[in-house]
Each structure stands twice: as C-alpha cells, then as structure tokens.
Scaffold this motif. Structure first.
Motif, PDB file in Angstrom:
ATOM      1  N   PRO A  85     113.998  64.615 -36.854  1.00  0.00           N
ATOM      2  CA  PRO A  85     113.613  65.913 -36.275  1.00  0.00           C
ATOM      3  C   PRO A  85     112.169  65.885 -35.798  1.00  0.00           C
ATOM      4  O   PRO A  85     111.369  65.043 -36.215  1.00  0.00           O
ATOM      5  CB  PRO A  85     113.804  66.885 -37.442  1.00  0.00           C
ATOM      6  N   GLU A  86     111.823  66.814 -34.916  1.00  0.00           N
ATOM      7  CA  GLU A  86     110.494  66.823 -34.309  1.00  0.00           C
ATOM      8  C   GLU A  86     109.406  66.811 -35.376  1.00  0.00           C
ATOM      9  O   GLU A  86     109.407  67.613 -36.308  1.00  0.00           O
ATOM     10  CB  GLU A  86     110.334  68.051 -33.411  1.00  0.00           C
ATOM     11  N   LEU A  87     108.485  65.859 -35.236  1.00  0.00           N
ATOM     12  CA  LEU A  87     107.414  65.692 -36.211  1.00  0.00           C
ATOM     13  C   LEU A  87     106.247  64.997 -35.530  1.00  0.00           C
ATOM     14  O   LEU A  87     106.412  63.941 -34.914  1.00  0.00           O
ATOM     15  CB  LEU A  87     107.894  64.857 -37.404  1.00  0.00           C
ATOM     16  N   ARG A  88     105.068  65.592 -35.631  1.00  0.00           N
ATOM     17  CA  ARG A  88     103.884  64.981 -35.043  1.00  0.00           C
ATOM     18  C   ARG A  88     103.334  63.931 -36.001  1.00  0.00           C
ATOM     19  O   ARG A  88     103.183  64.181 -37.185  1.00  0.00           O
ATOM     20  CB  ARG A  88     102.828  66.048 -34.764  1.00  0.00           C
ATOM     21  N   PHE A  89     103.059  62.755 -35.496  1.00  0.00           N
ATOM     22  CA  PHE A  89     102.556  61.623 -36.271  1.00  0.00           C
ATOM     23  C   PHE A  89     103.479  61.291 -37.451  1.00  0.00           C
ATOM     24  O   PHE A  89     103.066  61.348 -38.616  1.00  0.00           O
ATOM     25  CB  PHE A  89     101.137  61.885 -36.780  1.00  0.00           C
ATOM     26  N   PRO A  90     104.737  60.957 -37.186  1.00  0.00           N
ATOM     27  CA  PRO A  90     105.641  60.587 -38.286  1.00  0.00           C
ATOM     28  C   PRO A  90     105.154  59.327 -38.988  1.00  0.00           C
ATOM     29  O   PRO A  90     104.580  58.434 -38.349  1.00  0.00           O
ATOM     30  CB  PRO A  90     106.974  60.344 -37.573  1.00  0.00           C
ATOM     31  N   PRO A  91     105.348  59.217 -40.302  1.00  0.00           N
ATOM     32  CA  PRO A  91     104.896  58.023 -41.029  1.00  0.00           C
ATOM     33  C   PRO A  91     105.683  56.789 -40.605  1.00  0.00           C
ATOM     34  O   PRO A  91     106.806  56.877 -40.101  1.00  0.00           O
ATOM     35  CB  PRO A  91     105.159  58.385 -42.489  1.00  0.00           C
ATOM     36  N   THR A  92     105.074  55.636 -40.843  1.00  0.00           N
ATOM     37  CA  THR A  92     105.676  54.371 -40.413  1.00  0.00           C
ATOM     38  C   THR A  92     107.056  54.158 -41.016  1.00  0.00           C
ATOM     39  O   THR A  92     107.958  53.627 -40.361  1.00  0.00           O
ATOM     40  CB  THR A  92     104.750  53.200 -40.796  1.00  0.00           C
ATOM     41  N   ARG A  93     107.257  54.582 -42.255  1.00  0.00           N
ATOM     42  CA  ARG A  93     108.542  54.345 -42.919  1.00  0.00           C
ATOM     43  C   ARG A  93     109.698  55.056 -42.216  1.00  0.00           C
ATOM     44  O   ARG A  93     110.865  54.687 -42.397  1.00  0.00           O
ATOM     45  CB  ARG A  93     108.469  54.793 -44.377  1.00  0.00           C
ATOM     46  N   LEU A  94     109.391  56.063 -41.395  1.00  0.00           N
ATOM     47  CA  LEU A  94     110.441  56.785 -40.679  1.00  0.00           C
ATOM     48  C   LEU A  94     110.631  56.279 -39.253  1.00  0.00           C
ATOM     49  O   LEU A  94     111.527  56.742 -38.547  1.00  0.00           O
ATOM     50  CB  LEU A  94     110.123  58.285 -40.644  1.00  0.00           C
ATOM     51  N   CYS A  95     109.791  55.342 -38.832  1.00  0.00           N
ATOM     52  CA  CYS A  95     109.859  54.824 -37.460  1.00  0.00           C
ATOM     53  C   CYS A  95     110.643  53.518 -37.422  1.00  0.00           C
ATOM     54  O   CYS A  95     110.605  52.724 -38.362  1.00  0.00           O
ATOM     55  CB  CYS A  95     108.455  54.594 -36.902  1.00  0.00           C
ATOM     56  N   ASP A  96     111.346  53.302 -36.326  1.00  0.00           N
ATOM     57  CA  ASP A  96     112.039  52.041 -36.087  1.00  0.00           C
ATOM     58  C   ASP A  96     111.242  51.206 -35.093  1.00  0.00           C
ATOM     59  O   ASP A  96     110.641  51.739 -34.154  1.00  0.00           O
ATOM     60  CB  ASP A  96     113.442  52.288 -35.525  1.00  0.00           C
ATOM     61  N   PHE A  97     111.267  49.888 -35.298  1.00  0.00           N
ATOM     62  CA  PHE A  97     110.590  48.955 -34.401  1.00  0.00           C
ATOM     63  C   PHE A  97     111.646  48.190 -33.603  1.00  0.00           C
ATOM     64  O   PHE A  97     112.620  47.685 -34.176  1.00  0.00           O
ATOM     65  CB  PHE A  97     109.719  47.979 -35.194  1.00  0.00           C
ATOM     66  N   PHE A  98     111.438  48.111 -32.291  1.00  0.00           N
ATOM     67  CA  PHE A  98     112.385  47.456 -31.397  1.00  0.00           C
ATOM     68  C   PHE A  98     111.657  46.443 -30.522  1.00  0.00           C
ATOM     69  O   PHE A  98     110.468  46.594 -30.230  1.00  0.00           O
ATOM     70  CB  PHE A  98     113.061  48.468 -30.468  1.00  0.00           C
ATOM     71  N   VAL A  99     112.404  45.436 -30.077  1.00  0.00           N
ATOM     72  CA  VAL A  99     111.941  44.545 -29.015  1.00  0.00           C
ATOM     73  C   VAL A  99     112.927  44.654 -27.863  1.00  0.00           C
ATOM     74  O   VAL A  99     114.129  44.427 -28.029  1.00  0.00           O
ATOM     75  CB  VAL A  99     111.828  43.085 -29.485  1.00  0.00           C
ATOM     76  N   TYR A 100     112.393  45.034 -26.716  1.00  0.00           N
ATOM     77  CA  TYR A 100     113.190  45.119 -25.487  1.00  0.00           C
ATOM     78  C   TYR A 100     112.821  43.942 -24.600  1.00  0.00           C
ATOM     79  O   TYR A 100     111.644  43.709 -24.323  1.00  0.00           O
ATOM     80  CB  TYR A 100     112.907  46.439 -24.773  1.00  0.00           C
ATOM     81  N   ARG A 101     113.823  43.174 -24.197  1.00  0.00           N
ATOM     82  CA  ARG A 101     113.605  42.059 -23.276  1.00  0.00           C
ATOM     83  C   ARG A 101     113.953  42.542 -21.874  1.00  0.00           C
ATOM     84  O   ARG A 101     115.121  42.800 -21.563  1.00  0.00           O
ATOM     85  CB  ARG A 101     114.453  40.851 -23.660  1.00  0.00           C
TER      86      ARG A 101
END
Length: 310
Positions: A88-104
């Motif tokens: 849900p909408e959140l300003r500056f979400p913590p890293t634990r809630l973020c996903d990391f992706f690599v797009y080629r």
C-alpha cells in the motif's frame, strides 16, 4: 550508460537513464515479464532516447499501482538494477518491504528477474554497481563505510550464477594520496572522508566515486576484491557534487569534468508550476581533466592533466 547494440534503426549506442521509473506500461517498446515476491506479474521495458534527452524505464504492475515510485539503482550495458515496493502507498518504505530486480534491456531477449532479498545490512539507498560477466552472468556490489575500526568498508556481493548474497569486510590496501596542499576551510569538511556520489564500472573494477574527493576502486577480477584509492583534482567550487562534476571512462582514460556558472535571477519572473524565480546561467566555465595512467601509477595528483578550460 552504454547499451547493447541492436539491429533497430537509429537505436542509441548509449543513454542517460532517468533515476525514477515511469510506473505505467509503455506502448512503444516490447516488455519483459517477471514476477514479484507474491508471484504477481510485472512488466518492464526501456524506451531509449538519444542523449541529452533522458531515457525512461517503464514498469507496470498488473495488480494495481506501486506503493512508491520504483527507483533505478544502477545501469551497466543493458543491465538495469532497480527496487520496487508493491505494498500500500507508503513514503520511504523500508528496505525489507522492497523487491530488487534486474531488467536486461536486450531488444531481442529482454528479461526481468527478481533477486533473492539482500541481507538486512543492505539498504535500498546503498551505492550499487554492476559488473557483467560474459553474456549471461553478472555481479552486483554495494560498498559502504564500516562501523568497525578494524576495517574501512563493507562490500556486499550478489552472484547471478549462484543466486547468493555474500559479505566482505575490507580495508583500502592502497589508500589515495594525501592532498598536496593545505585545503581551504570551506572544503575541509567535504574532503575529510569518502561520500559516494556515483558508481561506475571501469575495465575490471567497480569504482565508487566521491566527485569532490576521490575514487575507491574494487578489483572485481581478484578473489579478495582488493580496494585502492585514487585522488581527484581539488574542487574549485563547493556544493552538491553531482551538480558540478561528472566522470566517465572514455577512450581508455578517466575523464573528469567540472562546470562552474553564475545563476542570475530574472526580475519579475517565476515558474508557473513551482513558483520559483527563473534564472539565467551566465559566465559558465567548463574544466576537463584526464588521467591516462595505468593502475599502478594513477594514485597521484600528478596523474591528472588539465586539458581544457572553456
């Protein structure tokens, strides 16, 4: 950053990528399909523009809008590392809630991969670099100051082949040369320690650059990932480093550019959107330095040659 060549007519060889992704679907470029942490579908595509027009990464979430604007962390060749928050909408979400992706961003075989979540000691705003290894694999690296007095930096690594994050505590084996003259009081604070402004990949190294102070090179071809320092020419101005300086590897040489200018406010004018005064750039000066030295000789202020001042 340079992108992989393709057969598309007039496709740019290199691009300037906007740091914030456009959270919508692009109708002009083919999309790669990937899945997030909850198996939800995401689409990614790159719309390349010829510099100086910035290029844009487009991200589309099938289940609805992102809770925060996805942010590009690094780009090398056609690899783009970014993080996205799908809650849900959140300003500056913590890293634990973020996903990391690599797009080629390969026009022939684009792909979007969700990375295993990094350890809790990795922050979403850490300075990341990408080191390509052949056509398929790569290493992602983040270098941050160590809180231990026994070490200088902590290096976090992700190997695309093993899909494993690892950590190394490192010291700078070859520290950058001291400043050759007493620095003005106004610059001593910004020159006292390394603050990464940008990250670039140079030959066999990832380099964390403090655009005012110097470069920390990490040897990505050695097992111990040795760190070494290289000073930059003393700044002639102060302020946000990325507003005034840029650095790149061109023609086998490290090139540093510094821009100085005077902003003159135009009377009785303001921007309709922001309400800020409109200014005109006057009396600008562009200075360029080149470091042509090899790895063993570049750790010296004498290695930098001022080549142009406009």
């Amino acid at each position: 950053m340079p992108i992989a060549p393709s057969d598309e007519f007039r496709r740019p060889f290199w691009v300037l990528l906007h740091i914030h992704a456009h959270a919508r679907r692009s109708r002009k470029s083919a999309a790669a399909v990937g899945r997030g942490r909850n198996n939800e579908i995401l689409l990614a595509s790159l719309l390349p523009n010829h510099p100086p027009t910035p290029s844009n990464l487009y991200l589309y979430r099938k289940n609805g809008p992102f809770g925060d604007t996805p942010c590009v962390l690094s780009m090398v060749d056609n690899l783009i590392l970014f993080h996205a928050y799908t809650g849900p909408e959140l300003r500056f979400p913590p890293t634990r809630l973020c996903d990391f992706f690599v797009y080629r961003a390969d026009p022939n075989e684009p792909s979007l991969k969700l990375l295993p979540h990094p350890p809790c000691s990795v922050d979403r705003d850490d300075p990341f670099g990408i080191f390509p290894r052949g056509d398929k694999h790569y290493t992602i690296a983040s270098l941050v100051p160590s809180i231990s007095s026994a070490y200088d930096h902590v290096l976090h690594l992700f190997d695309s082949e093993t899909q494993i994050w690892s950590r190394k505590d490192l010291i700078v084996e070859s520290a950058q040369a001291s400043f050759p003259v007493d620095t003005p009081v106004s610059t001593k604070r910004i020159l006292s320690q390394h603050h990464t402004s940008t990250v670039i990949t140079l030959a066999g190294a990832i380099s964390w650059v403090d655009l005012w102070r110097g470069i920390v090179f990490c040897d990505m071809l050695s097992e111990n990932h040795a760190l070494s320092g290289v000073p930059l020419p003393l700044p002639q101005i102060t302020g946000p480093a990325r507003h005034y300086r840029g650095i790149a590897l061109l023609g086998g040489c490290i090139r540093l550019v510094e821009v100085d200018s005077e902003i003159v406010d135009l009377p009785d004018t303001c921007d309709e959107e922001t309400g800020w005064a409109i200014g005109r750039t006057e009396n600008w000066t562009i200075t360029t330095w080149i470091n042509k030295s090899d790895k063993d000789e570049r750790n010296s202020y004498a290695a930098w040659n001022k080549v142009t001042t406009l």
